[in-house]
Design a protein around this motif. Structure first.
Motif, PDB file in Angstrom:
ATOM      1  N   ILE A 169     -19.655  14.725   1.835  1.00 44.19           N
ATOM      2  CA  ILE A 169     -20.375  14.982   3.083  1.00 44.19           C
ATOM      3  C   ILE A 169     -21.523  13.982   3.234  1.00 44.19           C
ATOM      4  O   ILE A 169     -21.753  13.427   4.315  1.00 44.19           O
ATOM      5  CB  ILE A 169     -20.895  16.435   3.126  1.00 44.19           C
ATOM      6  N   ASP A 170     -22.235  13.721   2.140  1.00 45.82           N
ATOM      7  CA  ASP A 170     -23.327  12.734   2.179  1.00 45.82           C
ATOM      8  C   ASP A 170     -22.807  11.348   2.532  1.00 45.82           C
ATOM      9  O   ASP A 170     -23.483  10.577   3.219  1.00 45.82           O
ATOM     10  CB  ASP A 170     -24.046  12.683   0.826  1.00 45.82           C
ATOM     11  N   ASP A 171     -21.613  11.015   2.039  1.00 44.89           N
ATOM     12  CA  ASP A 171     -21.035   9.689   2.263  1.00 44.89           C
ATOM     13  C   ASP A 171     -20.216   9.614   3.546  1.00 44.89           C
ATOM     14  O   ASP A 171     -19.587   8.592   3.812  1.00 44.89           O
ATOM     15  CB  ASP A 171     -20.126   9.308   1.085  1.00 44.89           C
ATOM     16  N   ALA A 172     -20.198  10.689   4.318  1.00 49.36           N
ATOM     17  CA  ALA A 172     -19.337  10.756   5.505  1.00 49.36           C
ATOM     18  C   ALA A 172     -19.696   9.683   6.521  1.00 49.36           C
ATOM     19  O   ALA A 172     -20.873   9.348   6.718  1.00 49.36           O
ATOM     20  CB  ALA A 172     -19.438  12.134   6.153  1.00 49.36           C
ATOM     21  N   ARG A 173     -18.670   9.166   7.149  1.00 44.40           N
ATOM     22  CA  ARG A 173     -18.822   8.219   8.246  1.00 44.40           C
ATOM     23  C   ARG A 173     -18.094   8.774   9.459  1.00 44.40           C
ATOM     24  O   ARG A 173     -16.972   9.236   9.352  1.00 44.40           O
ATOM     25  CB  ARG A 173     -18.219   6.849   7.876  1.00 44.40           C
ATOM     26  N   VAL A 231     -11.540  13.160   2.976  1.00 43.40           N
ATOM     27  CA  VAL A 231     -11.432  11.821   3.577  1.00 43.40           C
ATOM     28  C   VAL A 231     -12.671  11.425   4.371  1.00 43.40           C
ATOM     29  O   VAL A 231     -12.663  10.371   5.018  1.00 43.40           O
ATOM     30  CB  VAL A 231     -10.185  11.733   4.488  1.00 43.40           C
ATOM     31  N   LEU A 232     -13.720  12.213   4.322  1.00 43.05           N
ATOM     32  CA  LEU A 232     -14.902  11.910   5.139  1.00 43.05           C
ATOM     33  C   LEU A 232     -15.457  10.500   4.896  1.00 43.05           C
ATOM     34  O   LEU A 232     -15.838   9.822   5.861  1.00 43.05           O
ATOM     35  CB  LEU A 232     -15.997  12.956   4.909  1.00 43.05           C
ATOM     36  N   LEU A 283       0.844  -1.191   0.000  1.00 46.40           N
ATOM     37  CA  LEU A 283       0.000   0.000   0.000  1.00 46.40           C
ATOM     38  C   LEU A 283       0.882   1.245   0.000  1.00 46.40           C
ATOM     39  O   LEU A 283       1.728   1.420   0.875  1.00 46.40           O
ATOM     40  CB  LEU A 283      -0.910  -0.010   1.227  1.00 46.40           C
ATOM     41  N   ILE A 284       0.691   2.103  -0.999  1.00 43.96           N
ATOM     42  CA  ILE A 284       1.429   3.359  -1.079  1.00 43.96           C
ATOM     43  C   ILE A 284       0.724   4.433  -0.272  1.00 43.96           C
ATOM     44  O   ILE A 284       1.325   5.156   0.523  1.00 43.96           O
ATOM     45  CB  ILE A 284       1.564   3.821  -2.548  1.00 43.96           C
ATOM     46  N   LYS A 285      -0.581   4.529  -0.472  1.00 41.80           N
ATOM     47  CA  LYS A 285      -1.361   5.566   0.196  1.00 41.80           C
ATOM     48  C   LYS A 285      -2.829   5.176   0.148  1.00 41.80           C
ATOM     49  O   LYS A 285      -3.280   4.539  -0.803  1.00 41.80           O
ATOM     50  CB  LYS A 285      -1.150   6.921  -0.502  1.00 41.80           C
ATOM     51  N   PHE A 286      -3.569   5.546   1.183  1.00 47.17           N
ATOM     52  CA  PHE A 286      -4.998   5.290   1.201  1.00 47.17           C
ATOM     53  C   PHE A 286      -5.699   6.486   1.828  1.00 47.17           C
ATOM     54  O   PHE A 286      -5.764   6.615   3.037  1.00 47.17           O
ATOM     55  CB  PHE A 286      -5.309   4.014   1.975  1.00 47.17           C
ATOM     56  N   THR A 287      -6.173   7.390   0.985  1.00 44.90           N
ATOM     57  CA  THR A 287      -6.975   8.521   1.446  1.00 44.90           C
ATOM     58  C   THR A 287      -8.308   8.431   0.702  1.00 44.90           C
ATOM     59  O   THR A 287      -9.141   7.616   1.051  1.00 44.90           O
ATOM     60  CB  THR A 287      -6.251   9.861   1.215  1.00 44.90           C
ATOM     61  N   ASN A 288      -8.494   9.260  -0.336  1.00 44.65           N
ATOM     62  CA  ASN A 288      -9.730   9.118  -1.114  1.00 44.65           C
ATOM     63  C   ASN A 288      -9.603   8.075  -2.217  1.00 44.65           C
ATOM     64  O   ASN A 288     -10.584   7.704  -2.843  1.00 44.65           O
ATOM     65  CB  ASN A 288     -10.183  10.467  -1.697  1.00 44.65           C
ATOM     66  N   ASN A 289      -8.397   7.593  -2.469  1.00 43.21           N
ATOM     67  CA  ASN A 289      -8.123   6.424  -3.310  1.00 43.21           C
ATOM     68  C   ASN A 289      -7.154   5.522  -2.552  1.00 43.21           C
ATOM     69  O   ASN A 289      -6.437   5.979  -1.656  1.00 43.21           O
ATOM     70  CB  ASN A 289      -7.467   6.818  -4.643  1.00 43.21           C
ATOM     71  N   ALA A 290      -7.128   4.257  -2.931  1.00 36.79           N
ATOM     72  CA  ALA A 290      -6.083   3.360  -2.440  1.00 36.79           C
ATOM     73  C   ALA A 290      -5.122   3.097  -3.584  1.00 36.79           C
ATOM     74  O   ALA A 290      -5.535   2.631  -4.652  1.00 36.79           O
ATOM     75  CB  ALA A 290      -6.683   2.053  -1.935  1.00 36.79           C
ATOM     76  N   ALA A 291      -3.858   3.412  -3.398  1.00 38.12           N
ATOM     77  CA  ALA A 291      -2.837   3.168  -4.411  1.00 38.12           C
ATOM     78  C   ALA A 291      -1.905   2.082  -3.889  1.00 38.12           C
ATOM     79  O   ALA A 291      -1.391   2.178  -2.771  1.00 38.12           O
ATOM     80  CB  ALA A 291      -2.049   4.439  -4.713  1.00 38.12           C
ATOM     81  N   LEU A 292      -1.698   1.048  -4.712  1.00 35.82           N
ATOM     82  CA  LEU A 292      -0.868  -0.092  -4.312  1.00 35.82           C
ATOM     83  C   LEU A 292       0.144  -0.405  -5.397  1.00 35.82           C
ATOM     84  O   LEU A 292      -0.174  -0.374  -6.588  1.00 35.82           O
ATOM     85  CB  LEU A 292      -1.742  -1.328  -4.056  1.00 35.82           C
TER      86      LEU A 292
END
Length: 305
Positions: A152-156, A271-272, A39-48
């Motif tokens: 915002i709608d998808d926020a957890r 990142v919500l 895993l390189i980074k995982f914010t709004n995408n996951a890059a591997l």
């Protein structure tokens, strides 16, 4: 990273728990081996980064990102046609790849063996980007607010009061943007150009991340680095050399403060959807949100990791 015990997800926001199964499914479609992926980074995408081939897999982390993935593929091909210093899609595979309820793109890995990219590098690349002719497909109009509202709608992991405040802030900022008087000629823009989206390749830095490419004000492409100097906890000023290389300083434009508010809202909401599924993000997110809500423009933010 590959596992055979993780259940296949059915869509929605990506999480660290579901990521191995999604990666397995994407690689199966592409004929690649996911074993040992990092895993390189995982914010709004996951890059591997795959261990079995010089390939980077980028999996959309939320509904907001998934909606733009076909555009990303089109933009990557357009930039390659013009020999832009940008990352390249992996050839021989129909993209985007849809698997396990998620969307992904696959890219040729760029060895990060060159010197660290500078603001001047980014300024020169942006000048070339902004000089490109319109592509042969229709770019969406610049509209950061639809994606902000979707996130915002998808926020957890936030309460109803926080959600309401963010939506009100979004509406107020959108009204202010409509009143702006831009000075630069509008056209194709990258949408999120900052040094973190430059890969230090062996032949010079290359630009990545085309989720935000659209037709819009060029001032917006000069805003992220300017806001980074003012808001982020960066040790280096990239804005001053970028402005010199590009030939314009967006902070001298009267509308900059409005675009700064847009950029900060993007940085807080990005990142919500992953706030609960990627627990490490919350420690970086909470100071951002707290200072934004308190109209504190002096507190420095750390980058998401």
């Amino acid at each position: 990273m590959s596992t055979s015990t993780t259940p296949t997800p059915t869509g929605g926001s990506l999480s660290l728990a579901t990521l191995p199964a999604v990666l397995d499914a994407v690689c199966a479609q592409a004929g690649l081996d996911p074993a040992g992926a990092r895993l390189i980074k995982f914010t709004n995408n996951a890059a591997l980064r795959l261990a079995s081939a010089p390939v980077v897999v980028r999996i959309a982390g939320s509904r907001a990102i998934s909606t733009s993935i076909t555009k990303v593929v089109n933009v990557a091909a357009w930039l390659a046609e013009h020999d832009m210093p940008t990352v390249r899609l992996l050839p021989g595979i129909t993209q985007p790849v849809h698997a396990a309820g998620h969307a992904a793109t696959l890219w040729e890995e760029v060895p990060a063996t060159g010197p660290a990219p500078t603001g001047a590098d980014l300024g020169r690349i942006l000048r070339r980007f902004h000089a490109l002719p319109e592509p042969g497909f229709e770019l969406p109009r610049w509209d950061p607010f639809t994606r902000i509202r979707t996130r915002i709608d998808d926020a957890r992991g936030i309460g109803p009061d926080d959600r309401e405040w963010l939506l009100e802030r979004c509406a107020e900022t959108e009204t202010a943007v409509r009143a702006l008087d831009y000075r630069l000629e509008p056209g194709p823009i990258h949408g999120d150009p900052f040094p973190g989206n430059l890969v230090p390749g062996p032949d010079g830095p290359v630009l990545c991340d085309f989720d935000g490419v659209s037709h819009g004000p060029r001032e917006w492409d000069l805003t992220p680095v300017a806001v980074g100097r003012l808001r982020m906890n960066y040790p280096v000023d990239h804005h001053t050399p970028l402005a010199a290389a590009y030939g314009a300083d967006v902070t001298a434009w009267p509308g900059f403060d409005v675009l700064r508010r847009v950029r900060e809202l993007v940085l807080v909401t990005s990142v919500l959807p992953q706030l609960d599924s990627n627990p490490g993000l919350r420690a970086q997110w909470e100071p951002r949100y707290r200072s934004l809500r308190q109209s504190d423009t002096r507190t420095r933010w750390n980058t998401y990791r």
